[in-house]
Motif scaffolding. Structure first.
Motif, PDB file in Angstrom:
ATOM      1  N   SER A  61       0.831  -1.207   0.000  1.00  0.00           N
ATOM      2  CA  SER A  61       0.000   0.000   0.000  1.00  0.00           C
ATOM      3  C   SER A  61       0.867   1.260   0.000  1.00  0.00           C
ATOM      4  O   SER A  61       0.522   2.267  -0.622  1.00  0.00           O
ATOM      5  CB  SER A  61      -0.961   0.001   1.196  1.00  0.00           C
ATOM      6  OG  SER A  61      -0.266  -0.088   2.423  1.00  0.00           O
ATOM      7  N   LEU A 106       2.059   1.880  -3.552  1.00  0.00           N
ATOM      8  CA  LEU A 106       0.975   2.391  -4.400  1.00  0.00           C
ATOM      9  C   LEU A 106       0.654   3.843  -4.065  1.00  0.00           C
ATOM     10  O   LEU A 106       0.440   4.669  -4.967  1.00  0.00           O
ATOM     11  CB  LEU A 106      -0.265   1.508  -4.239  1.00  0.00           C
ATOM     12  CG  LEU A 106      -1.443   1.815  -5.163  1.00  0.00           C
ATOM     13  CD1 LEU A 106      -1.030   1.773  -6.628  1.00  0.00           C
ATOM     14  CD2 LEU A 106      -2.595   0.838  -4.900  1.00  0.00           C
ATOM     15  N   ASP A 145       0.910   7.075  -6.434  1.00  0.00           N
ATOM     16  CA  ASP A 145      -0.264   7.926  -6.666  1.00  0.00           C
ATOM     17  C   ASP A 145       0.018   9.401  -6.411  1.00  0.00           C
ATOM     18  O   ASP A 145      -0.460  10.277  -7.149  1.00  0.00           O
ATOM     19  CB  ASP A 145      -1.425   7.480  -5.759  1.00  0.00           C
ATOM     20  CG  ASP A 145      -2.177   6.275  -6.293  1.00  0.00           C
ATOM     21  OD1 ASP A 145      -1.957   5.892  -7.455  1.00  0.00           O
ATOM     22  OD2 ASP A 145      -3.008   5.715  -5.546  1.00  0.00           O
ATOM     23  N   ILE A 189      -4.624   6.001  -0.929  1.00  0.00           N
ATOM     24  CA  ILE A 189      -4.711   5.319  -2.229  1.00  0.00           C
ATOM     25  C   ILE A 189      -5.840   5.953  -3.039  1.00  0.00           C
ATOM     26  O   ILE A 189      -6.949   6.152  -2.544  1.00  0.00           O
ATOM     27  CB  ILE A 189      -4.978   3.805  -2.034  1.00  0.00           C
ATOM     28  CG1 ILE A 189      -3.766   3.144  -1.371  1.00  0.00           C
ATOM     29  CG2 ILE A 189      -5.281   3.131  -3.373  1.00  0.00           C
ATOM     30  CD1 ILE A 189      -4.005   1.708  -0.950  1.00  0.00           C
ATOM     31  N   LYS A 190      -5.574   6.278  -4.276  1.00  0.00           N
ATOM     32  CA  LYS A 190      -6.556   6.972  -5.100  1.00  0.00           C
ATOM     33  C   LYS A 190      -7.701   6.054  -5.519  1.00  0.00           C
ATOM     34  O   LYS A 190      -7.515   4.875  -5.766  1.00  0.00           O
ATOM     35  CB  LYS A 190      -5.887   7.570  -6.336  1.00  0.00           C
ATOM     36  CG  LYS A 190      -5.034   8.787  -6.047  1.00  0.00           C
ATOM     37  CD  LYS A 190      -4.500   9.423  -7.323  1.00  0.00           C
ATOM     38  CE  LYS A 190      -3.720  10.700  -7.021  1.00  0.00           C
ATOM     39  NZ  LYS A 190      -3.187  11.330  -8.259  1.00  0.00           N
ATOM     40  N   GLY A 191      -8.903   6.641  -5.579  1.00  0.00           N
ATOM     41  CA  GLY A 191     -10.084   5.902  -6.003  1.00  0.00           C
ATOM     42  C   GLY A 191     -11.326   6.703  -5.697  1.00  0.00           C
ATOM     43  O   GLY A 191     -11.377   7.434  -4.705  1.00  0.00           O
ATOM     44  N   GLN A 245     -13.209   0.922  -5.286  1.00  0.00           N
ATOM     45  CA  GLN A 245     -12.226   1.151  -6.332  1.00  0.00           C
ATOM     46  C   GLN A 245     -10.814   1.186  -5.756  1.00  0.00           C
ATOM     47  O   GLN A 245      -9.862   0.680  -6.371  1.00  0.00           O
ATOM     48  CB  GLN A 245     -12.525   2.451  -7.073  1.00  0.00           C
ATOM     49  CG  GLN A 245     -11.640   2.652  -8.297  1.00  0.00           C
ATOM     50  CD  GLN A 245     -11.937   3.943  -9.028  1.00  0.00           C
ATOM     51  OE1 GLN A 245     -11.695   5.024  -8.495  1.00  0.00           O
ATOM     52  NE2 GLN A 245     -12.470   3.841 -10.236  1.00  0.00           N
ATOM     53  N   LYS A 246     -10.653   1.771  -4.584  1.00  0.00           N
ATOM     54  CA  LYS A 246      -9.340   1.776  -3.938  1.00  0.00           C
ATOM     55  C   LYS A 246      -8.846   0.348  -3.712  1.00  0.00           C
ATOM     56  O   LYS A 246      -7.681   0.028  -3.981  1.00  0.00           O
ATOM     57  CB  LYS A 246      -9.403   2.524  -2.596  1.00  0.00           C
ATOM     58  CG  LYS A 246      -9.585   4.030  -2.711  1.00  0.00           C
ATOM     59  CD  LYS A 246      -9.491   4.687  -1.349  1.00  0.00           C
ATOM     60  CE  LYS A 246      -9.655   6.202  -1.455  1.00  0.00           C
ATOM     61  NZ  LYS A 246      -9.228   6.910  -0.244  1.00  0.00           N
ATOM     62  N   GLU A 259      -9.838  -2.423  -5.256  1.00  0.00           N
ATOM     63  CA  GLU A 259      -9.593  -3.094  -6.531  1.00  0.00           C
ATOM     64  C   GLU A 259      -8.234  -2.699  -7.105  1.00  0.00           C
ATOM     65  O   GLU A 259      -7.511  -3.534  -7.659  1.00  0.00           O
ATOM     66  CB  GLU A 259     -10.708  -2.774  -7.530  1.00  0.00           C
ATOM     67  CG  GLU A 259     -11.985  -3.581  -7.298  1.00  0.00           C
ATOM     68  CD  GLU A 259     -11.746  -5.085  -7.315  1.00  0.00           C
ATOM     69  OE1 GLU A 259     -11.007  -5.560  -8.212  1.00  0.00           O
ATOM     70  OE2 GLU A 259     -12.277  -5.780  -6.434  1.00  0.00           O
ATOM     71  N   ARG A 260      -7.874  -1.424  -6.967  1.00  0.00           N
ATOM     72  CA  ARG A 260      -6.564  -0.973  -7.449  1.00  0.00           C
ATOM     73  C   ARG A 260      -5.438  -1.639  -6.660  1.00  0.00           C
ATOM     74  O   ARG A 260      -4.432  -2.072  -7.238  1.00  0.00           O
ATOM     75  CB  ARG A 260      -6.438   0.548  -7.340  1.00  0.00           C
ATOM     76  CG  ARG A 260      -7.311   1.312  -8.332  1.00  0.00           C
ATOM     77  CD  ARG A 260      -6.944   2.795  -8.358  1.00  0.00           C
ATOM     78  NE  ARG A 260      -5.591   2.990  -8.826  1.00  0.00           N
ATOM     79  CZ  ARG A 260      -4.631   3.612  -8.147  1.00  0.00           C
ATOM     80  NH1 ARG A 260      -4.892   4.112  -6.938  1.00  0.00           N
ATOM     81  NH2 ARG A 260      -3.415   3.745  -8.648  1.00  0.00           N
ATOM     82  N   GLU A 300      -5.274  -5.385  -7.649  1.00  0.00           N
ATOM     83  CA  GLU A 300      -4.671  -5.543  -8.970  1.00  0.00           C
ATOM     84  C   GLU A 300      -3.162  -5.317  -8.914  1.00  0.00           C
ATOM     85  O   GLU A 300      -2.394  -5.975  -9.632  1.00  0.00           O
ATOM     86  CB  GLU A 300      -5.325  -4.584  -9.980  1.00  0.00           C
ATOM     87  CG  GLU A 300      -6.668  -5.050 -10.493  1.00  0.00           C
ATOM     88  CD  GLU A 300      -6.603  -6.429 -11.144  1.00  0.00           C
ATOM     89  OE1 GLU A 300      -5.642  -6.691 -11.913  1.00  0.00           O
ATOM     90  OE2 GLU A 300      -7.489  -7.254 -10.882  1.00  0.00           O
ATOM     91  N   PHE A 301      -2.743  -4.391  -8.071  1.00  0.00           N
ATOM     92  CA  PHE A 301      -1.317  -4.120  -7.897  1.00  0.00           C
ATOM     93  C   PHE A 301      -0.613  -5.337  -7.298  1.00  0.00           C
ATOM     94  O   PHE A 301       0.469  -5.740  -7.755  1.00  0.00           O
ATOM     95  CB  PHE A 301      -1.149  -2.888  -7.008  1.00  0.00           C
ATOM     96  CG  PHE A 301       0.264  -2.396  -6.865  1.00  0.00           C
ATOM     97  CD1 PHE A 301       1.094  -2.260  -7.962  1.00  0.00           C
ATOM     98  CD2 PHE A 301       0.753  -2.026  -5.616  1.00  0.00           C
ATOM     99  CE1 PHE A 301       2.395  -1.780  -7.834  1.00  0.00           C
ATOM    100  CE2 PHE A 301       2.046  -1.547  -5.469  1.00  0.00           C
ATOM    101  CZ  PHE A 301       2.870  -1.431  -6.582  1.00  0.00           C
TER     102      PHE A 301
END
Length: 309
Positions: free
Chosen positions: A71, A74, A78, A127-129, A134-135, A137-138, A141-142
């Protein structure tokens, strides 16, 4: 090459497993209390694709605090390091990972580093979202990209168990919110953080992630620069100085490699320029680190001269 055969590595695992009897699984999170304290497994992943392993390396576990490194990477990608470290510090702490004490004594109130819970909650918040979903999921995926495995997911049972027992983390969030370190809905952030900690994988996948950090952010399977080199450097530095909670100084002296632990019993190691390590041993010492996992790393570091120092 370290431990060229599985048999050679298994001998170290057998020796280290004897220390598990002195540890205790993290039963304060009920779902984690189901683990077998005698489990111990390790995978060592080389950038050329060669992997050496011992123990039940396909047994799944949740990342817990090991996810804090991911995190952090990421969030810096971001926002940039300068912005992230306006909200969280860079200094080690002698306090337990879930302590609120330093927040109360620091002026202004700012978590000392991203590897303690207070700092990790701030980082996850960054974390962006457009939504918490969405945060997450990002982030997921990372993790999949780092491990080069799209099958990785999170354990709902552990996430639910974490969420129900997260009152101390809630207290940290409300304190941080009061001091303008975050502006998130606390319950939604706790739900997101619980899912982050419950991301589930095995030693082989964890070692693959460790290799990315070891190779300065390049995934050797895809040859892609997954993490910018300077971000990987920052993360590895935190792993050395803060990765083992308030046992990090002793770890640096005895073992001396970048590594991060989690209370489910995982340890992700990254030997710079050489290989990644994934360990699972759920019996913990009093500071929340895998007791047999630490001994295993110490044996390997001493035998193969792995220390950076």
């Amino acid at each position: 090459m370290l431990c060229e055969t599985n048999k050679e590595l298994a001998a170290f695992v057998t020796k280290a497993r004897a220390y598990a009897k002195d540890g205790k699984v993290a039963d304060y999170i009920p779902a984690l209390g189901k683990a077998d304290p005698n489990d111990l497994s390790i995978a060592i992943q080389y950038p050329n694709g060669h992997c050496v392993s011992a123990g039940d390396v396909k047994k799944k576990f949740t990342l817990q605090s090991t996810s804090k490194v991911i995190s952090l990477a990421l969030a810096i990608m971001d926002w940039g390091a300068e912005t992230v470290f306006e909200y969280v510090g860079m200094e080690p702490t002698g306090d337990p990972f879930n302590s609120i004490a330093k927040l109360e004594s620091n002026v202004p109130a700012k978590p000392l580093n991203p590897m303690i819970n207070a700092g990790a909650l701030v980082v996850t918040h960054m974390i962006k979202g457009r939504s918490m979903e969405q945060k997450f999921e990002r982030l997921l995926e990372f993790v999949r990209e780092l491990a080069n495995d799209q099958s990785i997911n999170y354990c709902q049972e552990v996430a639910d168990s974490e969420y129900r027992t997260a009152d101390l983390n809630r207290a940290l969030c409300y304190f941080l919110k009061q001091h303008n370190r975050m502006n998130e809905n606390v319950e939604q952030l706790i739900s997101l953080y619980s899912k982050q900690c419950a991301i589930e994988m095995n030693c082989l996948q964890l070692a693959q992630m460790g290799t990315v950090f070891a190779m300065d952010g390049i995934n050797p399977v895809t040859s892609k620069q997954v993490i910018p080199k300077d971000v990987a450097r920052i993360c590895k530095t935190f792993m050395v100085t803060c990765g083992m909670y308030n046992a990090s100084g002793e770890f640096a002296i005895k073992i001396g490699i970048p590594a991060k632990s989690g209370v489910a019993g995982s340890i992700m190691g990254a030997v710079p320029g050489r290989f990644g390590i994934g360990i699972f041993g759920p019996a913990l010492d009093e500071k929340g680190n895998s007791i047999a996992g630490l001994k295993l790393l110490e044996l390997l570091s001493n035998h193969y001269k792995l220390s950076m120092f």
